[in-house]
Structures are given as structure tokens and as C-alpha cells.
Design a protein around this motif. Structure first.
Motif, PDB file in Angstrom:
ATOM      1  N   GLN A 244     -15.679 -24.756  13.970  1.00 20.38           N
ATOM      2  CA  GLN A 244     -16.633 -23.613  14.972  1.00 20.38           C
ATOM      3  C   GLN A 244     -17.847 -24.066  15.125  1.00 20.38           C
ATOM      4  O   GLN A 244     -18.810 -23.822  16.146  1.00 20.38           O
ATOM      5  CB  GLN A 244     -17.224 -22.450  13.243  1.00 20.38           C
ATOM      6  CG  GLN A 244     -18.682 -21.436  13.995  1.00 20.38           C
ATOM      7  CD  GLN A 244     -17.444 -20.847  14.725  1.00 20.38           C
ATOM      8  OE1 GLN A 244     -16.412 -20.278  14.641  1.00 20.38           O
ATOM      9  NE2 GLN A 244     -18.439 -19.413  15.519  1.00 20.38           N
ATOM     10  N   ASN A 249     -22.464 -26.317  23.250  1.00 18.47           N
ATOM     11  CA  ASN A 249     -22.959 -24.757  23.089  1.00 18.47           C
ATOM     12  C   ASN A 249     -24.777 -24.964  24.074  1.00 18.47           C
ATOM     13  O   ASN A 249     -24.094 -26.049  24.756  1.00 18.47           O
ATOM     14  CB  ASN A 249     -23.682 -24.910  21.702  1.00 18.47           C
ATOM     15  CG  ASN A 249     -24.572 -25.401  20.771  1.00 18.47           C
ATOM     16  OD1 ASN A 249     -24.814 -26.453  22.200  1.00 18.47           O
ATOM     17  ND2 ASN A 249     -24.262 -25.772  19.760  1.00 18.47           N
ATOM     18  N   LYS A 293     -14.613 -18.860  21.319  1.00 17.23           N
ATOM     19  CA  LYS A 293     -16.022 -18.992  21.600  1.00 17.23           C
ATOM     20  C   LYS A 293     -16.571 -17.475  21.291  1.00 17.23           C
ATOM     21  O   LYS A 293     -16.783 -16.534  20.936  1.00 17.23           O
ATOM     22  CB  LYS A 293     -17.527 -18.972  22.708  1.00 17.23           C
ATOM     23  CG  LYS A 293     -17.434 -20.543  22.678  1.00 17.23           C
ATOM     24  CD  LYS A 293     -18.199 -20.924  23.884  1.00 17.23           C
ATOM     25  CE  LYS A 293     -18.812 -22.310  24.378  1.00 17.23           C
ATOM     26  NZ  LYS A 293     -19.779 -22.538  25.326  1.00 17.23           N
ATOM     27  N   ALA A 294     -15.730 -16.372  21.070  1.00 14.92           N
ATOM     28  CA  ALA A 294     -15.424 -15.161  21.209  1.00 14.92           C
ATOM     29  C   ALA A 294     -15.188 -15.011  19.612  1.00 14.92           C
ATOM     30  O   ALA A 294     -16.061 -13.545  19.003  1.00 14.92           O
ATOM     31  CB  ALA A 294     -13.915 -14.292  21.704  1.00 14.92           C
ATOM     32  N   VAL A 295     -14.980 -15.670  19.044  1.00 14.85           N
ATOM     33  CA  VAL A 295     -14.960 -15.668  17.671  1.00 14.85           C
ATOM     34  C   VAL A 295     -16.556 -16.439  16.788  1.00 14.85           C
ATOM     35  O   VAL A 295     -16.776 -17.776  17.377  1.00 14.85           O
ATOM     36  CB  VAL A 295     -14.190 -16.483  16.637  1.00 14.85           C
ATOM     37  CG1 VAL A 295     -14.288 -16.318  15.173  1.00 14.85           C
ATOM     38  CG2 VAL A 295     -12.706 -16.075  17.053  1.00 14.85           C
ATOM     39  N   LYS A 296     -17.588 -14.885  16.802  1.00 13.06           N
ATOM     40  CA  LYS A 296     -19.470 -15.812  16.632  1.00 13.06           C
ATOM     41  C   LYS A 296     -19.423 -15.760  14.874  1.00 13.06           C
ATOM     42  O   LYS A 296     -18.617 -15.383  13.932  1.00 13.06           O
ATOM     43  CB  LYS A 296     -19.985 -14.802  16.120  1.00 13.06           C
ATOM     44  CG  LYS A 296     -20.485 -13.939  18.141  1.00 13.06           C
ATOM     45  CD  LYS A 296     -19.965 -14.995  18.917  1.00 13.06           C
ATOM     46  CE  LYS A 296     -19.301 -14.677  20.467  1.00 13.06           C
ATOM     47  NZ  LYS A 296     -20.360 -15.627  21.163  1.00 13.06           N
ATOM     48  N   THR A 297     -19.962 -17.083  14.800  1.00 10.03           N
ATOM     49  CA  THR A 297     -20.124 -17.161  13.139  1.00 10.03           C
ATOM     50  C   THR A 297     -20.487 -16.051  12.151  1.00 10.03           C
ATOM     51  O   THR A 297     -19.547 -16.282  11.209  1.00 10.03           O
ATOM     52  CB  THR A 297     -21.319 -18.116  13.136  1.00 10.03           C
ATOM     53  OG1 THR A 297     -21.265 -19.124  14.194  1.00 10.03           O
ATOM     54  CG2 THR A 297     -22.009 -18.328  11.796  1.00 10.03           C
ATOM     55  N   GLN A 298     -21.114 -15.163  12.343  1.00 12.31           N
ATOM     56  CA  GLN A 298     -20.983 -14.421  12.124  1.00 12.31           C
ATOM     57  C   GLN A 298     -19.504 -13.090  10.723  1.00 12.31           C
ATOM     58  O   GLN A 298     -19.229 -12.591  10.096  1.00 12.31           O
ATOM     59  CB  GLN A 298     -21.694 -13.272  12.204  1.00 12.31           C
ATOM     60  CG  GLN A 298     -21.236 -12.465  13.306  1.00 12.31           C
ATOM     61  CD  GLN A 298     -22.463 -13.244  14.410  1.00 12.31           C
ATOM     62  OE1 GLN A 298     -22.592 -14.072  14.652  1.00 12.31           O
ATOM     63  NE2 GLN A 298     -22.881 -12.735  15.692  1.00 12.31           N
ATOM     64  N   GLN A 299     -18.661 -13.748  12.119  1.00 12.88           N
ATOM     65  CA  GLN A 299     -17.647 -13.087  11.169  1.00 12.88           C
ATOM     66  C   GLN A 299     -16.390 -13.772  11.518  1.00 12.88           C
ATOM     67  O   GLN A 299     -15.307 -13.803  10.541  1.00 12.88           O
ATOM     68  CB  GLN A 299     -16.353 -12.724  13.262  1.00 12.88           C
ATOM     69  CG  GLN A 299     -17.384 -12.095  13.950  1.00 12.88           C
ATOM     70  CD  GLN A 299     -17.132 -12.108  15.802  1.00 12.88           C
ATOM     71  OE1 GLN A 299     -16.781 -12.666  16.414  1.00 12.88           O
ATOM     72  NE2 GLN A 299     -16.934 -10.191  16.112  1.00 12.88           N
TER      73      GLN A 299
END
Length: 364
Positions: A244, A249, A293-299
Motif C-alpha cells: 500500500q 501517487n 488504488k480502490a483499496v484505501k489506507t483506512q480500509q
């Protein structure tokens, strides 16, 4: 003393020459030529243009005394048994760190009946079975080393010959035995709070578990191994966060790690991203990068990392890596696989980076 006040060393003895030739042969077999060439460069010894030149110049340097046993001893500490191995990685708790002092460790070594191994030189030993060869505590680090002989054979075609017996012709092919050493080591670095158990034996080999158990028993004589195990680095979290944290970015940050393969699992399902080439990151394909990138850090905490293969990139930063190095992370086995021969600095640089990625959002 020499004419300019320089210390003049006595010529090497026949025994030293024989021992060093034997050791050098094993080094070349296990380490390859790369690190030996660095040793020769540091000693201003000519390398040559090809393998034959290299081996001839190495032999000549040993025979003339240009390369001595002490030179190789000091050099081996940095290169032998580093890389191309499995690593079990631990963080040293504050409580355990306070218990790991040189006087306490030395007292435990003596009470365990291992006094003769304290600071013992191991360079010429080739035991048939894994053997604890040395225990040392220096530079705020506890170091344990196990060695065993790992003999192999190399073809010597110039010694092949044919022999006719009756109506049959036989061809005899020659192989020369080369002794290398399989190294198991444990090091606990109090300054960084990181410890590692390094095992070269293949994971599918029963010798791997034997080496692990033997090391665990001895380490347990010197410290609270259960406390160390409770602080084992969560490699599944590291694999997930390392991936991640190194996806390109909008800030044009240059990733220090390229993920060739990464798996995110949750419950009874997983999704895997992988590049066909081992030297390429899967996210170098724009369409795949967009999906990842669809997976965000908060997830991220909803996932754990499975198998991950990462190429740590060379860096111009002081203390950074000088070449790309391939590392595999096994979330299920909670271990690290170093796929290249390395030196000690390269290994500890990578392990320190992995530890910093154990927490979501943290980057090396």
C-alpha cells in the motif's frame, strides 16, 4: 618493521595456504564471485577478465601472502551466511532489552556450559552436523552462530577420460568436491530493537525445523524466548502495508519498493495482483494500478497480506541500498525470504524497513 616503519608480516605457512585455499573454494561456491571480487579490489589484487583469470589471481594472492587468513576472517563476518535464507523477525521489548546486558549474557553462557564458545573464532570449521560455533556480545548486539558442512561437487571436464575394456568404451567424468558452510545465525541488535533468526536450509527440508528448534533451545538459555516470540513481527501486516505504501501517487513519490506480487485476503477470499515479469511491479500497468488504488489506507485493516514478492530498489540516499534486491514475505508462515546473497548491511537495511511497515500508514 619495514623501511618506512610499516609492519612486515611473516610469509604464510604451508598450513595457512592450504586452509585458505580450502576456505576460498567454499566461498566461491556459496557466495559466487561477486563478493570475493570486492575483497580482491579492497586488497588491490588484480581480478582478471574472466573466471579462469579470477581463480588464478586468487590462488596466486594466497600463495604469495597478498591475501591472508586474517583478511578473509574479517571480510567473512560481513558476507558469509547473509542473504539467500529465511528470516524470522522479532522486535525486542523494552523489558527484554533491559535484561540483555553483556555481563548477564556472559554469566548465562557460563552457567549453560558454553564458556568455550564465547568470542570463539569459527572461520576454519566445517562440522558435519549443525554446531553452535560462537557466541559474542559486541556493539550492542548479541550474536550466535551455527555452522555445518554442506559439501557439493563441481565438474572438472579437463580430468574426464575414456577407457576401452573389451568391446566396450567407457567414459569417466570427473567432479571435484567443494566444501561450503551452511550458516544459521541469531542476532539481537539492542540499538535498533530488532532481532532475527536466519536459517539457510530450505523450508521444505526437515533440517530447517531442526535448525530452528536447536537455535530456539540455545537462545532460550540466554534470554526469555517466549517474550521474544510474543513480539514477532507480523509479516502479513508488513506485506499488506508495504504494498500500500509504495503505490505511485499524485505527489510523484518514487517508490522504494516494487511489488511484483501482492495478495490481500479477507475471510475466505483473496485478491492477488501480480506482474508476469519478476523485475516489474504489477502497478506499472496503469489499468491494474487503478484497480489497486480502490483499496484505501483506512480500509486496509479489513485485510491481511498473504504471499508478497517485492524488489527493494537501489537508492542514492546515504546508507541506502546500492542495488535492487528481491525479498519474499510469507504472511501465513510469518517469515521473510531473502532471495539474493547479500552483505550484513544490506540485510539489516531491509529488515529495518520491514519493521517500520508493520503499522498501517507507516513508511520506511
Amino acid at each position: 618493521m619495514g623501511p618506512l616503519g610499516e609492519e612486515v608480516r611473516a610469509a604464510p605457512t604451508e598450513s595457512e595456504i592450504a586452509n585458505l585455499k580450502r576456505l576460498a573454494a567454499g566461498i566461491i561456491k556459496s557466495q559466487g564471485n561477486r563478493f570475493v571480487k570486492e575483497l580482491l579490489r579492497n586488497k588491490d589484487i588484480r581480478i582478471g577478465e574472466n573466471k579462469n583469470d579470477f581463480e588464478r589471481n586468487l590462488t596466486e594472492a594466497i600463495q604469495t601472502g597478498a591475501l591472508r587468513l586474517d583478511d578473509v576472517k574479517n571480510w567473512l563476518k560481513d558476507v558469509e551466511g547473509w542473504g539467500n535464507q529465511h528470516v524470522y523477525l522479532y522486535k525486542i521489548s523494552t523489558t527484554l532489552r533491559k535484561d540483555l546486558t553483556k555481563p548477564k549474557i556472559r554469566a548465562r553462557v557460563e552457567s549453560a556450559g558454553l564458556k568455550e564458545l564465547w568470542d570463539k573464532e569459527t572461520v576454519l570449521e566445517f562440522p558435519d552436523e549443525p554446531q553452535l560455533s560462537s557466541i559474542a556480545f559486541d556493539d550492542l548486539a548479541l550474536r550466535l552462530l551455527w555452522q555445518e558442512s554442506s559439501p557439493g561437487w563441481t565438474a572438472e571436464p579437463e580430468k574426464n577420460y575414456e577407457k576401452e575394456e573389451g568391446l566396450d568404451m567407457y567414459e569417466y567424468r570427473a567432479y571435484r568436491k567443494i566444501e561450503t558452510r551452511a550458516i544459521t545465525r541469531f542476532e539481537a541488535h539492542l540499538d535498533t530493537g530488532i532481532a532475527g533468526l536466519f536459517i539457510a536450509n530450505p523450508i521444505q527440508d526437515e533440517e530447517h525445523q531442526k535448525a530452528f528448534n536447536k537455535a530456539k533451545r540455545v537462545i532460550g538459555l540466554l534470554m526469555n524466548f517466549q517474550s521474544l516470540e510474543r513480539a514477532q513481527v507480523d509479516i502479513s501486516a508488513v506485506s499488506r502495508n508495504l504494498d500500500q505504501g509504495n503505490i505511485p501517487n499524485s505527489n510523484n513519490q518514487v517508490p522504494e519498493v516494487k511489488a511484483q506480487r501482492s495478495r490481500l485476503a479477507s475471510g475466505g477470499a483473496y485478491v492477488e495482483f501480480a506482474a508476469n515479469s519478476k523485475d516489474k511491479a504489477y502497478w506499472e500497468e496503469p489499468a491494474i494500478q487503478n484497480v489497486r488504488k480502490a483499496v484505501k489506507t483506512q480500509q486496509l485493516k479489513a485485510f491481511h497480506g498473504g504471499d508478497g514478492v517485492f524488489n527493494f530498489q537501489a537508492s542514492s540516499d546515504p546508507g541506502g541500498l546500492t542495488r535492487t534486491l528481491r525479498v519474499q514475505l510469507y504472511g501465513d508462515g510469518n517469515r521473510v525470504r531473502l532471495w539474493a546473497q547479500m552483505n550484513a548491511d544490506e540485510v539489516w537495511t531491509i529488515l529495518a524497513k520491514l519493521c517500520r511497515y508493520e503499522t498501517v500508514g507507516r513508511q520506511a
